[in-house]
Design a protein around this motif. Structure first.
Motif, PDB file in Angstrom:
ATOM      1  N   THR A  11       0.919  -1.103  -0.097  1.00 16.86           N
ATOM      2  CA  THR A  11      -0.036  -0.082   0.087  1.00 16.86           C
ATOM      3  C   THR A  11       0.680   1.346   0.060  1.00 16.86           C
ATOM      4  O   THR A  11       0.211   2.380   0.169  1.00 16.86           O
ATOM      5  CB  THR A  11      -0.896   0.054   1.132  1.00 16.86           C
ATOM      6  N   ARG A  12       2.137   1.166   0.093  1.00 13.39           N
ATOM      7  CA  ARG A  12       2.853   2.458  -0.112  1.00 13.39           C
ATOM      8  C   ARG A  12       2.837   3.260  -1.355  1.00 13.39           C
ATOM      9  O   ARG A  12       2.544   2.674  -2.537  1.00 13.39           O
ATOM     10  CB  ARG A  12       4.430   2.135   0.214  1.00 13.39           C
ATOM     11  N   THR A  13       2.864   4.327  -1.282  1.00 12.85           N
ATOM     12  CA  THR A  13       2.763   5.347  -2.385  1.00 12.85           C
ATOM     13  C   THR A  13       4.119   5.840  -2.926  1.00 12.85           C
ATOM     14  O   THR A  13       5.092   5.490  -2.324  1.00 12.85           O
ATOM     15  CB  THR A  13       1.855   6.510  -1.771  1.00 12.85           C
ATOM     16  N   LYS A  14       4.021   6.561  -3.926  1.00 12.31           N
ATOM     17  CA  LYS A  14       5.408   7.238  -4.391  1.00 12.31           C
ATOM     18  C   LYS A  14       5.820   8.167  -3.450  1.00 12.31           C
ATOM     19  O   LYS A  14       7.096   8.464  -3.392  1.00 12.31           O
ATOM     20  CB  LYS A  14       4.875   7.924  -5.755  1.00 12.31           C
ATOM     21  N   GLU A  15       4.960   8.922  -2.810  1.00  7.80           N
ATOM     22  CA  GLU A  15       5.429   9.896  -1.488  1.00  7.80           C
ATOM     23  C   GLU A  15       6.296   9.113  -0.427  1.00  7.80           C
ATOM     24  O   GLU A  15       7.040   9.403   0.056  1.00  7.80           O
ATOM     25  CB  GLU A  15       4.074  10.419  -0.925  1.00  7.80           C
ATOM     26  N   ASP A  16       5.520   7.820  -0.087  1.00  9.64           N
ATOM     27  CA  ASP A  16       6.239   6.902   0.831  1.00  9.64           C
ATOM     28  C   ASP A  16       7.700   6.431   0.504  1.00  9.64           C
ATOM     29  O   ASP A  16       8.453   6.341   1.196  1.00  9.64           O
ATOM     30  CB  ASP A  16       5.364   5.630   1.010  1.00  9.64           C
ATOM     31  N   GLU A  17       7.820   6.187  -0.849  1.00 11.30           N
ATOM     32  CA  GLU A  17       9.012   5.829  -1.281  1.00 11.30           C
ATOM     33  C   GLU A  17       9.938   6.611  -1.487  1.00 11.30           C
ATOM     34  O   GLU A  17      11.178   6.724  -1.037  1.00 11.30           O
ATOM     35  CB  GLU A  17       8.558   5.090  -2.958  1.00 11.30           C
ATOM     36  N   GLU A  18       9.667   8.001  -1.826  1.00  9.35           N
ATOM     37  CA  GLU A  18      10.576   9.348  -1.626  1.00  9.35           C
ATOM     38  C   GLU A  18      10.961   9.365  -0.233  1.00  9.35           C
ATOM     39  O   GLU A  18      12.087   9.680   0.086  1.00  9.35           O
ATOM     40  CB  GLU A  18       9.971  10.283  -2.183  1.00  9.35           C
ATOM     41  N   SER A  19       9.982   9.194   0.639  1.00 10.37           N
ATOM     42  CA  SER A  19      10.181   9.169   2.315  1.00 10.37           C
ATOM     43  C   SER A  19      11.168   8.364   2.713  1.00 10.37           C
ATOM     44  O   SER A  19      12.287   8.345   3.381  1.00 10.37           O
ATOM     45  CB  SER A  19       8.892   9.333   3.065  1.00 10.37           C
ATOM     46  N   ILE A  20      11.045   7.232   2.027  1.00  7.66           N
ATOM     47  CA  ILE A  20      11.933   6.133   2.227  1.00  7.66           C
ATOM     48  C   ILE A  20      13.488   6.202   1.905  1.00  7.66           C
ATOM     49  O   ILE A  20      14.511   6.164   2.886  1.00  7.66           O
ATOM     50  CB  ILE A  20      11.831   4.702   1.868  1.00  7.66           C
ATOM     51  N   ARG A  21      13.588   6.882   0.809  1.00 12.54           N
ATOM     52  CA  ARG A  21      15.139   7.408   0.165  1.00 12.54           C
ATOM     53  C   ARG A  21      15.429   8.417   1.123  1.00 12.54           C
ATOM     54  O   ARG A  21      16.756   8.539   1.661  1.00 12.54           O
ATOM     55  CB  ARG A  21      14.746   7.970  -1.158  1.00 12.54           C
ATOM     56  N   ASN A  22      14.501   9.297   1.408  1.00  8.98           N
ATOM     57  CA  ASN A  22      14.956  10.842   2.303  1.00  8.98           C
ATOM     58  C   ASN A  22      15.559  10.246   3.726  1.00  8.98           C
ATOM     59  O   ASN A  22      16.618  10.957   4.174  1.00  8.98           O
ATOM     60  CB  ASN A  22      14.121  11.615   2.277  1.00  8.98           C
ATOM     61  N   HIS A  23      14.968   9.101   4.396  1.00  5.17           N
ATOM     62  CA  HIS A  23      15.077   8.724   5.508  1.00  5.17           C
ATOM     63  C   HIS A  23      16.410   7.883   5.539  1.00  5.17           C
ATOM     64  O   HIS A  23      16.718   7.584   6.870  1.00  5.17           O
ATOM     65  CB  HIS A  23      13.885   8.293   6.350  1.00  5.17           C
ATOM     66  N   ASP A  24      16.862   7.226   4.664  1.00  9.26           N
ATOM     67  CA  ASP A  24      17.683   6.006   4.691  1.00  9.26           C
ATOM     68  C   ASP A  24      19.045   6.292   5.645  1.00  9.26           C
ATOM     69  O   ASP A  24      19.241   5.706   6.516  1.00  9.26           O
ATOM     70  CB  ASP A  24      18.019   5.722   3.407  1.00  9.26           C
ATOM     71  N   GLU A  25      19.756   7.497   5.002  1.00 10.84           N
ATOM     72  CA  GLU A  25      20.762   8.018   5.795  1.00 10.84           C
ATOM     73  C   GLU A  25      20.621   9.084   6.840  1.00 10.84           C
ATOM     74  O   GLU A  25      21.525   9.309   7.634  1.00 10.84           O
ATOM     75  CB  GLU A  25      21.655   8.398   4.759  1.00 10.84           C
ATOM     76  N   ASN A  26      19.362   9.452   6.992  1.00 15.15           N
ATOM     77  CA  ASN A  26      19.079  10.413   8.090  1.00 15.15           C
ATOM     78  C   ASN A  26      17.757  10.356   8.684  1.00 15.15           C
ATOM     79  O   ASN A  26      16.770  10.747   8.093  1.00 15.15           O
ATOM     80  CB  ASN A  26      18.954  11.920   7.331  1.00 15.15           C
ATOM     81  N   ALA A  27      17.715   9.666   9.726  1.00 15.77           N
ATOM     82  CA  ALA A  27      16.439   9.065  10.408  1.00 15.77           C
ATOM     83  C   ALA A  27      15.590  10.296  10.792  1.00 15.77           C
ATOM     84  O   ALA A  27      14.230  10.128  10.786  1.00 15.77           O
ATOM     85  CB  ALA A  27      16.709   8.298  11.562  1.00 15.77           C
ATOM     86  N   SER A  28      16.062  11.614  10.972  1.00 13.22           N
ATOM     87  CA  SER A  28      15.363  12.690  11.442  1.00 13.22           C
ATOM     88  C   SER A  28      15.139  13.492  10.267  1.00 13.22           C
ATOM     89  O   SER A  28      14.680  14.875  10.485  1.00 13.22           O
ATOM     90  CB  SER A  28      16.221  13.153  12.676  1.00 13.22           C
ATOM     91  N   VAL A  59      13.871 -13.288   6.535  1.00 10.98           N
ATOM     92  CA  VAL A  59      12.971 -14.450   6.993  1.00 10.98           C
ATOM     93  C   VAL A  59      11.946 -14.873   5.974  1.00 10.98           C
ATOM     94  O   VAL A  59      11.860 -16.071   5.682  1.00 10.98           O
ATOM     95  CB  VAL A  59      12.016 -13.785   8.361  1.00 10.98           C
ATOM     96  N   ASP A  60      11.581 -13.963   5.027  1.00 12.53           N
ATOM     97  CA  ASP A  60      10.561 -14.233   3.988  1.00 12.53           C
ATOM     98  C   ASP A  60      11.385 -13.501   2.654  1.00 12.53           C
ATOM     99  O   ASP A  60      11.189 -12.375   2.521  1.00 12.53           O
ATOM    100  CB  ASP A  60       9.146 -13.567   4.209  1.00 12.53           C
ATOM    101  N   LYS A  61      11.608 -14.618   1.671  1.00 11.39           N
ATOM    102  CA  LYS A  61      12.157 -14.113   0.659  1.00 11.39           C
ATOM    103  C   LYS A  61      11.327 -13.548  -0.288  1.00 11.39           C
ATOM    104  O   LYS A  61      11.754 -12.843  -1.624  1.00 11.39           O
ATOM    105  CB  LYS A  61      13.284 -15.315  -0.183  1.00 11.39           C
ATOM    106  N   ASP A  62      10.005 -13.515  -0.046  1.00  7.91           N
ATOM    107  CA  ASP A  62       9.281 -12.627  -0.905  1.00  7.91           C
ATOM    108  C   ASP A  62       9.233 -11.173  -0.670  1.00  7.91           C
ATOM    109  O   ASP A  62       8.695 -10.248  -1.412  1.00  7.91           O
ATOM    110  CB  ASP A  62       7.844 -13.143  -0.642  1.00  7.91           C
ATOM    111  N   ILE A  63       9.980 -10.989   0.470  1.00  9.22           N
ATOM    112  CA  ILE A  63       9.969  -9.371   0.770  1.00  9.22           C
ATOM    113  C   ILE A  63      11.401  -8.947   0.220  1.00  9.22           C
ATOM    114  O   ILE A  63      12.245  -9.519   0.549  1.00  9.22           O
ATOM    115  CB  ILE A  63       9.883  -9.335   2.280  1.00  9.22           C
ATOM    116  N   LYS A  64      11.075  -7.997  -0.769  1.00 13.77           N
ATOM    117  CA  LYS A  64      12.265  -7.446  -1.586  1.00 13.77           C
ATOM    118  C   LYS A  64      12.378  -6.148  -0.721  1.00 13.77           C
ATOM    119  O   LYS A  64      11.713  -5.383  -0.862  1.00 13.77           O
ATOM    120  CB  LYS A  64      11.991  -7.361  -3.045  1.00 13.77           C
ATOM    121  N   PRO A  65      13.680  -5.774   0.096  1.00  9.64           N
ATOM    122  CA  PRO A  65      13.892  -4.538   0.338  1.00  9.64           C
ATOM    123  C   PRO A  65      13.990  -3.489  -0.990  1.00  9.64           C
ATOM    124  O   PRO A  65      14.217  -3.709  -1.978  1.00  9.64           O
ATOM    125  CB  PRO A  65      15.493  -4.774   0.545  1.00  9.64           C
ATOM    126  N   PHE A  66      13.252  -2.151  -0.400  1.00  5.04           N
ATOM    127  CA  PHE A  66      12.915  -1.325  -1.356  1.00  5.04           C
ATOM    128  C   PHE A  66      14.368  -0.508  -2.078  1.00  5.04           C
ATOM    129  O   PHE A  66      14.397  -0.335  -3.272  1.00  5.04           O
ATOM    130  CB  PHE A  66      12.276  -0.287  -0.722  1.00  5.04           C
TER     131      PHE A  66
END
Length: 192
Positions: free
Chosen positions: A42-59, A108-115
């Motif tokens: 259910t993640r959106t394009k906005e969620d995906e951009e947020s994932i990228r932005n937070h990867d190296e900077n949690a805050s 644990v579950d190989k069907d889960i592919k890291p973003f």
């Protein structure tokens, strides 16, 4: 110089992990896997951009919230504090990661592919370091701007939840990371 001073400043007492506890993670792994898969689906394009932005900077979301709301503080000084706080709370987080030694959802579950491919998933899963770091910075910022508490805490939660949406963490890892931050925050040496 100020940067050197904060790198040397102890925000937390030594061996802080001996002074706090975390509950064990839930053992119904299949149920937890299903939650992660639903969040991924259910993640959106906005969620995906947020994932990228937070990867190296949690805050990241907290920094953006402050900027968007004109919360003025000396970025050079304050963000050096945040970096030092995050770095020092990482020792405690890593202690618990090693203690619980929980594998990540994609292990644990190989069907889960890291973003995305990242260096930030080399440690164990429980608790989420991003959730802890983001929330502790959020709590620190709300002490300076209490009228913005709701928006800052919402931004802090976003920083941790991106990791679940990315398939990097279980939801309970996120919850434990927030709990760890809530236990760590009152122990920060605020004589700075």
């Amino acid at each position: 110089d100020r940067k050197f001073a904060f790198e040397q400043f102890k925000f937390f007492p030594d061996k802080l992990y001996e002074k706090i506890t975390l509950p064990d993670y839930p053992k119904d792994t299949q149920k937890e896997i299903e939650i992660v898969k639903k969040l991924i689906d259910t993640r959106t394009k906005e969620d995906e951009e947020s994932i990228r932005n937070h990867d190296e900077n949690a805050s990241y979301a907290i920094e953006m919230y402050c900027k968007e709301n004109g919360l003025k503080f000396d970025l050079e000084e304050e963000f050096e504090d945040f970096k030092a706080i995050k770095k020092q709370c990482k020792e405690t987080g890593n202690y618990f990661k090693n203690k619980f030694s929980r594998p990540r959802p994609f292990q644990v579950d190989k069907d889960i592919k890291p973003f995305l491919k990242t260096e930030t998933t080399k440690t164990r899963s429980y608790p989420s370091g991003h959730a802890c770091q983001s929330m502790i910075v959020g709590l620190y910022v709300t002490s300076k701007y209490p009228t913005h508490r709701e928006g800052i805490i919402k931004a802090a939660k976003k920083g941790g939840m991106t990791r679940v949406q990315a398939g990097f963490h279980f939801l309970s890892d996120y919850i434990a990371g927030v709990l760890l931050a809530e236990k760590l925050y009152p122990l920060i040496n605020k004589n700075i």
